[in-house]
Write an enzyme that holds these catalytic residues in place. Sequence first.
Site, PDB file in Angstrom:
ATOM      1  N   ASN A   9      25.014 -11.437  -8.763  1.00  0.00           N
ATOM      2  CA  ASN A   9      23.972 -10.646  -8.101  1.00  0.00           C
ATOM      3  C   ASN A   9      24.646  -9.868  -6.965  1.00  0.00           C
ATOM      4  OD1 ASN A   9      21.773  -9.664  -6.710  1.00  0.00           O
ATOM      5  ND2 ASN A   9      21.105 -11.662  -5.932  1.00  0.00           N
ATOM      6  N   LYS A  11      23.422  -7.679  -5.101  1.00  0.00           N
ATOM      7  CA  LYS A  11      22.472  -7.352  -4.018  1.00  0.00           C
ATOM      8  C   LYS A  11      22.622  -5.883  -3.610  1.00  0.00           C
ATOM      9  CE  LYS A  11      22.797 -12.101  -2.447  1.00  0.00           C
ATOM     10  NZ  LYS A  11      22.279 -13.073  -1.529  1.00  0.00           N
ATOM     11  N   HIS A  97      13.777 -13.668  -6.636  1.00  0.00           N
ATOM     12  CA  HIS A  97      14.842 -14.053  -5.694  1.00  0.00           C
ATOM     13  C   HIS A  97      14.205 -14.323  -4.328  1.00  0.00           C
ATOM     14  CE1 HIS A  97      18.437 -13.986  -3.237  1.00  0.00           C
ATOM     15  NE2 HIS A  97      19.137 -14.151  -4.340  1.00  0.00           N
ATOM     16  N   GLU A  99      15.058 -13.578  -1.487  1.00  0.00           N
ATOM     17  CA  GLU A  99      15.041 -12.421  -0.575  1.00  0.00           C
ATOM     18  C   GLU A  99      13.843 -11.527  -0.874  1.00  0.00           C
ATOM     19  OE1 GLU A  99      19.082 -11.240  -1.348  1.00  0.00           O
ATOM     20  OE2 GLU A  99      19.771 -13.058  -0.346  1.00  0.00           O
ATOM     21  N   GLU A 169      17.923 -22.053  -6.816  1.00  0.00           N
ATOM     22  CA  GLU A 169      18.678 -21.593  -5.651  1.00  0.00           C
ATOM     23  C   GLU A 169      18.014 -22.111  -4.367  1.00  0.00           C
ATOM     24  OE1 GLU A 169      21.051 -17.796  -6.522  1.00  0.00           O
ATOM     25  OE2 GLU A 169      19.043 -17.155  -5.983  1.00  0.00           O
ATOM     26  N   GLY A 175      24.121 -17.622   0.631  1.00  0.00           N
ATOM     27  CA  GLY A 175      24.869 -16.807   1.589  1.00  0.00           C
ATOM     28  C   GLY A 175      25.260 -17.527   2.859  1.00  0.00           C
ATOM     29  N   SER A 214      25.961 -20.247  -2.582  1.00  0.00           N
ATOM     30  CA  SER A 214      27.327 -20.453  -2.086  1.00  0.00           C
ATOM     31  C   SER A 214      28.262 -21.033  -3.142  1.00  0.00           C
ATOM     32  CB  SER A 214      27.311 -21.310  -0.812  1.00  0.00           C
ATOM     33  OG  SER A 214      26.623 -20.625   0.226  1.00  0.00           O
TER      34      SER A 214
HETATM   35  C1  PEP Z   1      22.231 -15.226  -4.471  1.00  0.00           C
HETATM   36  O1  PEP Z   1      22.037 -14.255  -3.786  1.00  0.00           O
HETATM   37  O2  PEP Z   1      21.543 -15.399  -5.484  1.00  0.00           O
HETATM   38  C2  PEP Z   1      23.272 -16.168  -4.076  1.00  0.00           C
HETATM   39  C3  PEP Z   1      23.313 -17.327  -4.684  1.00  0.00           C
HETATM   40  O3  PEP Z   1      24.116 -15.781  -3.053  1.00  0.00           O
HETATM   41  P1  PEP Z   1      25.457 -16.542  -2.571  1.00  0.00           P
HETATM   42  O4  PEP Z   1      26.245 -16.902  -3.816  1.00  0.00           O
HETATM   43  O5  PEP Z   1      26.173 -15.561  -1.721  1.00  0.00           O
HETATM   44  O6  PEP Z   1      25.033 -17.755  -1.850  1.00  0.00           O
END
Ligand code: PEP
Length: 257
Positions: A9, A11, A97, A99, A169, A175, A214
């Site tokens: 992703n 973003k 997601h 976000e 997630e 992040g 992460s």
């Molecule tokens: C994500 O945005 O779906 C995500 C898992 O980000 P990160 O791997 O940076 O934690």
Amino acid sequence: MRRPVVMGNWKLNGSKAMVTELLNGLNAEVANIEGVDIVVAPPALYLDQAERLIKEGGNKLILGAQNTDIHNSGAFTGDVSPEMLKDLGASHIIIGHSERREYHEESDEFVAKKFAFLKENGLTPVLCIGESEAQNEAGETEAVCARQINAVIKTQGVEALRGAIIAYEPIWAIGTGKAATAEDAQRIHASIRALIAAESAEIAEQVIIQYGGSVKPENAASYFTQPDIDGALVGGASLQAAGFAAIAKAAADAKNA
Ligand code: PEP
């Protein structure tokens, strides 16, 4: 046996130069990796460019996208439809997601509508679910995940999950560098699969459940060796070709072992 899916992703990151460099790098890095679906989700504006680069690289990568609208055309300024995503070669579409749930106030019901519309249009939903830190500390993780998945099951039936992907997630892990332990993630993945199995054991057995939060080359294998973790949704680490390819290879190696 479920084939793992590792998805990047990107973003809100990209430029024409960056898309070219990253996809050319990835095309080379993944050329010899077998046994895993490797998906990239650039910003919608770069899908056309990405589709061309993936084709030039031998179509080893699968094209995805980060969001969809719930209409295919009309007076919906600024939105992007499933038909447009399909037209640009994207097949795996991230919805829900955290976000988007947070910054765009997307509800479980709205995300479920997106899920249904993607299915109607022959696209693969990648349904993100997961709890906040406070919910985690309050012991509400399983209940939050169940509520988010049930928004789909109760409106569309468990059959809607056939061929779909769920990405667990935990929001506090996205992040932050503070990844869930592989054991904790496995426990939640098993509970998600059990929730689906209560409706249909057959669909539960085939549904892909990714972990996201992460994931890095250094910790990837610890997730993929867990029985209910079928790949990863990767944010930050997907912006670097060698690192993202290493994560995909870890999934292939663990699941093909
Ligand atoms: C994500 O945005 O779906 C995500 C898992 O980000 P990160 O791997 O940076 O934690």
